[in-house]
Design a protein around this motif. Structure first.
Motif, PDB file in Angstrom:
ATOM      1  N   THR A 149      44.728  34.082  35.887  1.00 33.76           N
ATOM      2  CA  THR A 149      46.076  34.611  35.676  1.00 33.76           C
ATOM      3  C   THR A 149      46.333  35.730  36.676  1.00 33.76           C
ATOM      4  O   THR A 149      45.398  36.263  37.274  1.00 33.76           O
ATOM      5  N   ARG A 150      47.604  36.090  36.826  1.00 30.05           N
ATOM      6  CA  ARG A 150      47.955  37.189  37.729  1.00 30.05           C
ATOM      7  C   ARG A 150      47.501  38.510  37.124  1.00 30.05           C
ATOM      8  O   ARG A 150      47.510  38.699  35.908  1.00 30.05           O
ATOM      9  N   ILE A 151      47.108  39.431  37.991  1.00 25.11           N
ATOM     10  CA  ILE A 151      46.624  40.739  37.539  1.00 25.11           C
ATOM     11  C   ILE A 151      47.401  41.853  38.224  1.00 25.11           C
ATOM     12  O   ILE A 151      48.121  41.623  39.193  1.00 25.11           O
ATOM     13  N   ALA A 167      42.674  41.901  29.923  1.00 25.43           N
ATOM     14  CA  ALA A 167      42.126  41.971  31.278  1.00 25.43           C
ATOM     15  C   ALA A 167      41.176  40.812  31.549  1.00 25.43           C
ATOM     16  O   ALA A 167      40.755  40.084  30.647  1.00 25.43           O
ATOM     17  N   ILE A 168      40.832  40.699  32.822  1.00 20.73           N
ATOM     18  CA  ILE A 168      39.782  39.781  33.265  1.00 20.73           C
ATOM     19  C   ILE A 168      38.614  40.649  33.694  1.00 20.73           C
ATOM     20  O   ILE A 168      38.791  41.620  34.442  1.00 20.73           O
ATOM     21  N   GLU A 200      46.740  39.747  43.601  1.00 21.25           N
ATOM     22  CA  GLU A 200      47.192  39.418  42.250  1.00 21.25           C
ATOM     23  C   GLU A 200      46.558  38.136  41.725  1.00 21.25           C
ATOM     24  O   GLU A 200      46.513  37.908  40.527  1.00 21.25           O
ATOM     25  N   LYS A 201      46.045  37.295  42.626  1.00 22.32           N
ATOM     26  CA  LYS A 201      45.549  35.988  42.210  1.00 22.32           C
ATOM     27  C   LYS A 201      44.083  35.716  42.545  1.00 22.32           C
ATOM     28  O   LYS A 201      43.550  34.681  42.168  1.00 22.32           O
ATOM     29  N   LYS A 215      45.508  42.462  33.324  1.00 20.06           N
ATOM     30  CA  LYS A 215      46.503  41.414  33.526  1.00 20.06           C
ATOM     31  C   LYS A 215      47.882  42.019  33.776  1.00 20.06           C
ATOM     32  O   LYS A 215      48.190  43.098  33.287  1.00 20.06           O
ATOM     33  N   GLU A 237      52.103  38.372  32.234  1.00 20.19           N
ATOM     34  CA  GLU A 237      51.062  37.420  31.836  1.00 20.19           C
ATOM     35  C   GLU A 237      50.607  37.672  30.405  1.00 20.19           C
ATOM     36  O   GLU A 237      50.245  36.757  29.694  1.00 20.19           O
ATOM     37  N   LYS A 238      50.611  38.924  29.983  1.00 22.47           N
ATOM     38  CA  LYS A 238      50.197  39.251  28.616  1.00 22.47           C
ATOM     39  C   LYS A 238      51.183  38.688  27.599  1.00 22.47           C
ATOM     40  O   LYS A 238      50.811  38.280  26.517  1.00 22.47           O
ATOM     41  N   GLU A 287      37.580  36.463  30.211  1.00 21.56           N
ATOM     42  CA  GLU A 287      38.992  36.797  30.067  1.00 21.56           C
ATOM     43  C   GLU A 287      39.272  37.239  28.636  1.00 21.56           C
ATOM     44  O   GLU A 287      38.934  36.541  27.686  1.00 21.56           O
TER      45      GLU A 287
END
Length: 149
Positions: free
Chosen positions: A110-112, A51-52, A72-73, A132, A136-137, A47
């Motif tokens: 986190t949500r993306i 982004a992830i 999203e999750k 992300k 969330e950012k 992470e």
């Protein structure tokens, strides 16, 4: 009457040996062994602020045999490693390869933005970049330290 010293570790060693014998390849039918030891792809998750990054190890599987779904999750991946049967002569083949269908659900921390995901599949490694979500950012959590004490 003879006094015998009890060694609890000896009983554990005996139990471990019996369990190992129970799961020896020669003791289980191959179909039962294949069903009980379904191989799922190994994953690596990194992470960053933006982004992830998710990497999945999928050697020997063609891209057309993969199904990747991103919410999203979470990331859901399923596919099939097909066996190649060869009838080129007589002999015995012992294989440790895992064939068949697999599926894996990887929850994300986190949500993306699942509409902006990019993917790269090279040399059996699937790399997903999951940006992300904007909220969330910017998310900052303020801790109330006054209540501690």
């Amino acid at each position: 009457m003879t006094l015998v010293r009890w060694n609890p570790w000896q009983e554990m060693n005996t139990l471990q040996r019996q369990i190992n014998n129970l799961f020896a390849d020669e003791m289980l039918p191959s179909t039962l062994l294949e069903r009980s030891l379904t191989k799922v792809p190994a994953a690596e998750l990194h992470e960053s602020e933006e982004a992830i990054h998710l990497k999945l190890e999928l050697p020997g599987i063609e891209a057309k045999d993969l199904d990747v779904q991103v919410t999203e999750k979470a990331v859901y991946i399923s596919g099939e490693r097909k066996s190649e049967t060869k009838t080129e002569g007589k002999g015995v083949t012992k294989s440790e390869f895992h064939y068949g269908k697999f599926q894996r659900l990887i929850p994300l921390p986190t949500r993306i933005q699942n509409t902006n995901v990019t993917a790269d599949y090279k040399d059996g490694i699937l790399t997903l970049t999951l940006p992300k979500a904007e909220e969330e950012k910017k998310k900052v959590v303020k801790l109330n330290l006054e209540s501690i004490g």
